[in-house]
Design a protein around this motif. Structure first.
Motif, short mmCIF file in Angstrom:
data_model
loop_
_atom_site.label_atom_id
_atom_site.label_comp_id
_atom_site.label_asym_id
_atom_site.label_seq_id
_atom_site.Cartn_x
_atom_site.Cartn_y
_atom_site.Cartn_z
N VAL A 166 0.84 -1.19 0.00
CA VAL A 166 0.00 0.00 0.00
C VAL A 166 0.88 1.24 0.00
O VAL A 166 1.76 1.39 0.84
N TRP A 167 0.65 2.08 -0.97
CA TRP A 167 1.27 3.40 -1.06
C TRP A 167 0.39 4.23 -1.96
O TRP A 167 0.32 3.97 -3.16
N ASN A 168 -0.35 5.15 -1.38
CA ASN A 168 -1.36 5.91 -2.15
C ASN A 168 -2.30 4.93 -2.87
O ASN A 168 -2.51 5.05 -4.07
N GLY A 169 -2.78 3.96 -2.15
CA GLY A 169 -3.63 2.92 -2.72
C GLY A 169 -2.86 1.61 -2.82
O GLY A 169 -1.67 1.54 -2.52
N GLU A 170 -3.57 0.56 -3.22
CA GLU A 170 -2.93 -0.76 -3.37
C GLU A 170 -2.11 -0.79 -4.65
O GLU A 170 -2.54 -0.31 -5.69
N ARG A 171 -0.92 -1.41 -4.56
CA ARG A 171 -0.03 -1.52 -5.71
C ARG A 171 0.62 -2.90 -5.68
O ARG A 171 0.49 -3.63 -4.71
N TRP A 172 1.37 -3.22 -6.74
CA TRP A 172 2.06 -4.50 -6.84
C TRP A 172 3.56 -4.27 -6.98
O TRP A 172 3.98 -3.42 -7.76
N TYR A 173 4.33 -5.02 -6.22
CA TYR A 173 5.78 -4.92 -6.24
C TYR A 173 6.37 -6.13 -6.94
O TYR A 173 6.01 -7.27 -6.63
#
Length: 147
Positions: free
Chosen positions: A79-86
């Protein structure tokens, strides 16, 4: 130049630009993927798309150490300014560690790394220079574990 600076301080212009970029991604998803980051030259080695010379240097070093570096086949949610994928750069099965080769570190990078639940080593410029001088070891890699 001053006009350009004022322009980017205008929230309406910034929002218009963001919306335009979102439409570009939606209309051209093949141009905006984890393997097309746009900041570094893509180099294909052994059929693997590597992003820039630092990843190439690390990849060859890991192969020389018989570590069998792989591109991870799994993305990890954060999560960083919303859900994201790493998508970490490499996975080393024999050590059960993921490796991120990183130039410029951002708040977003620190957010994804702090939420990553697996073992992660961050390889930065100093380590790449050591690799290039044949002065980098597996123990040194493990010492770069992100806490």
């Amino acid at each position: 130049i001053e006009q350009n600076k004022r322009q980017w301080n205008d929230p309406a212009i910034v929002e218009k630009h963001k919306a335009s970029m979102r439409r570009a991604v939606q209309d051209n998803p093949e141009s905006y993927s984890s393997s097309n980051r746009g900041r570094t030259k893509q180099i294909i080695v052994d059929g693997i798309k590597l992003q820039g010379q630092w990843e190439v240097d690390f990849y060859y070093w890991a192969k020389e150490q018989h570590l069998t570096p792989k591109r991870p086949d799994t993305a990890f949610k954060y999560v960083w300014n919303g859900e994201r994928w790493y998508h970490p750069d490499f996975y080393i099965p024999s050590l059960d560690i993921f490796v991120e080769v990183k130039g410029y570190e951002t708040d977003r990078d620190r957010a994804k790394w702090s939420q990553f639940t697996k073992k992660l080593c961050i390889v930065k410029e100093t380590a790449i220079n050591e690799i290039r001088k044949n002065d980098f070891t597996v123990d040194r890699l493990i010492g770069l574990m992100y806490n």
